[in-house]
Design an enzyme around this catalytic site. Structure first.
Site, short mmCIF file in Angstrom:
data_model
loop_
_atom_site.label_atom_id
_atom_site.label_comp_id
_atom_site.label_asym_id
_atom_site.label_seq_id
_atom_site.Cartn_x
_atom_site.Cartn_y
_atom_site.Cartn_z
CB THR A 121 -2.18 32.32 18.31
OG1 THR A 121 -2.79 33.53 18.73
CG2 THR A 121 -2.35 32.16 16.81
N GLY A 138 -9.90 7.45 -5.71
CA GLY A 138 -8.63 6.91 -5.21
C GLY A 138 -8.69 5.42 -4.97
CG ASP A 174 -1.63 1.29 1.48
OD1 ASP A 174 -1.78 2.08 0.53
OD2 ASP A 174 -2.06 1.52 2.63
CB ILE A 175 2.57 3.12 -2.60
CG1 ILE A 175 3.41 1.86 -2.75
CG2 ILE A 175 3.47 4.36 -2.67
CD1 ILE A 175 4.10 1.76 -4.10
N GLY A 176 1.05 5.08 -0.08
CA GLY A 176 0.32 6.32 0.09
C GLY A 176 1.15 7.52 -0.34
CG ASP A 196 -6.05 5.73 -1.16
OD1 ASP A 196 -6.79 6.11 -2.10
OD2 ASP A 196 -5.46 6.55 -0.41
NE ARG A 197 -12.16 8.70 -1.17
CZ ARG A 197 -12.85 9.64 -1.83
NH1 ARG A 197 -12.26 10.38 -2.76
NH2 ARG A 197 -14.14 9.82 -1.55
#
Length: 244
Positions: free
Chosen positions: A176, A100, A6-8, A102-103
């Protein structure tokens, strides 16, 4: 034995799968190439019959992977492509090639494991949300910048100091820097809650909520809906797809 990868956008996850292989997911930052320590690890494993890949990390790392698999095992990696319907899942996109991979694999894994309405949050370089009904129908999804991308875009256009820590118990901030740090996490969590409730209405039941991706542990404390973390969801999808 097969090698699943799995390459993200940032990380590469991999494991062996098959007869006699131990499911042990390892992670490496790829920076557009195959790291030397990963190459050394692959030199020690049993030569795989197939190398099956989910890839969204850009052409450079794909080309590097092709060179490595040819050199080590004389085989070509199989880059999975999105299909409109597979393994019981039907995606909502009219142009599947724009969804995608992956999705898509995350949806397939979730549906293979349990036939239940499911919200998937993948918190990585981008934060992606996908909604799935119990019958395998994908309703669609939304995308936000991931935690670091959200913060970087804000800091680049302002003189706000760089975020140096992760607040985990802040409802609202009194300085902040904390406001930026907590705001980026709260934005992702708030959208998750909204989509969870919308999916519950559409499905007529409380949905399953799956979290995956490299920034899940950062986002998790801000979530106010019940969820479960599955870090290897995309790799599980590769298994489900190859068995379909």
């Amino acid at each position: 034995m097969n090698l699943l990868i799995d390459i993200g956008n940032t990380n590469l996850r991999w494991t062996a799968h098959g007869s006699g292989a131990e499911w042990s997911v390892r992670i490496a930052r790829h920076s557009g190439a195959i790291p030397l320590d990963l190459l050394a690890a692959w030199e020690q494993i049993q030569p795989p019959e197939r190398v099956i890949v989910s890839h969204v990390g850009g052409p450079a790392v794909a080309e590097a992977l092709e060179r490595v698999t040819r050199a080590l095992w004389r085989i070509e990696p199989e880059f999975v492509r999105v299909a409109p319907s597979a393994a019981g899942v039907r995606i909502a996109y009219e142009q599947p090639e724009r969804f995608g991979v992956d999705r898509w694999l995350a949806l397939i894994a979730a549906h293979a494991e349990r036939r239940q309405a499911t919200l998937i949050l993948d918190a990585g370089s981008a934060a992606t949300f996908d909604l799935l009904l119990a019958d395998g129908r994908h309703l669609g999804g939304l995308i936000l910048p991931g935690v670091e991308m959200m913060r970087t875009s804000l800091l680049m256009g302002t003189h706000i100091p760089r975020v140096e820590y992760e607040p985990t118990d802040v409802d609202w901030a009194t300085d902040t820097t904390t406001a930026v740090a907590a705001g980026s996490l709260g934005a992702i969590a708030a959208l998750a809650g909204r989509l969870y409730d919308r999916l519950a209405d559409a499905a007529g039941e409380s949905p399953r909520f799956i979290l995956t991706g490299g920034d899940v542990e950062r986002v998790y404390p801000y979530l106010d809906r019940p969820g479960e973390t599955i870090p290897d969801l995309v790799l599980r999808g590769l298994v489900s797809l190859s068995l379909d």
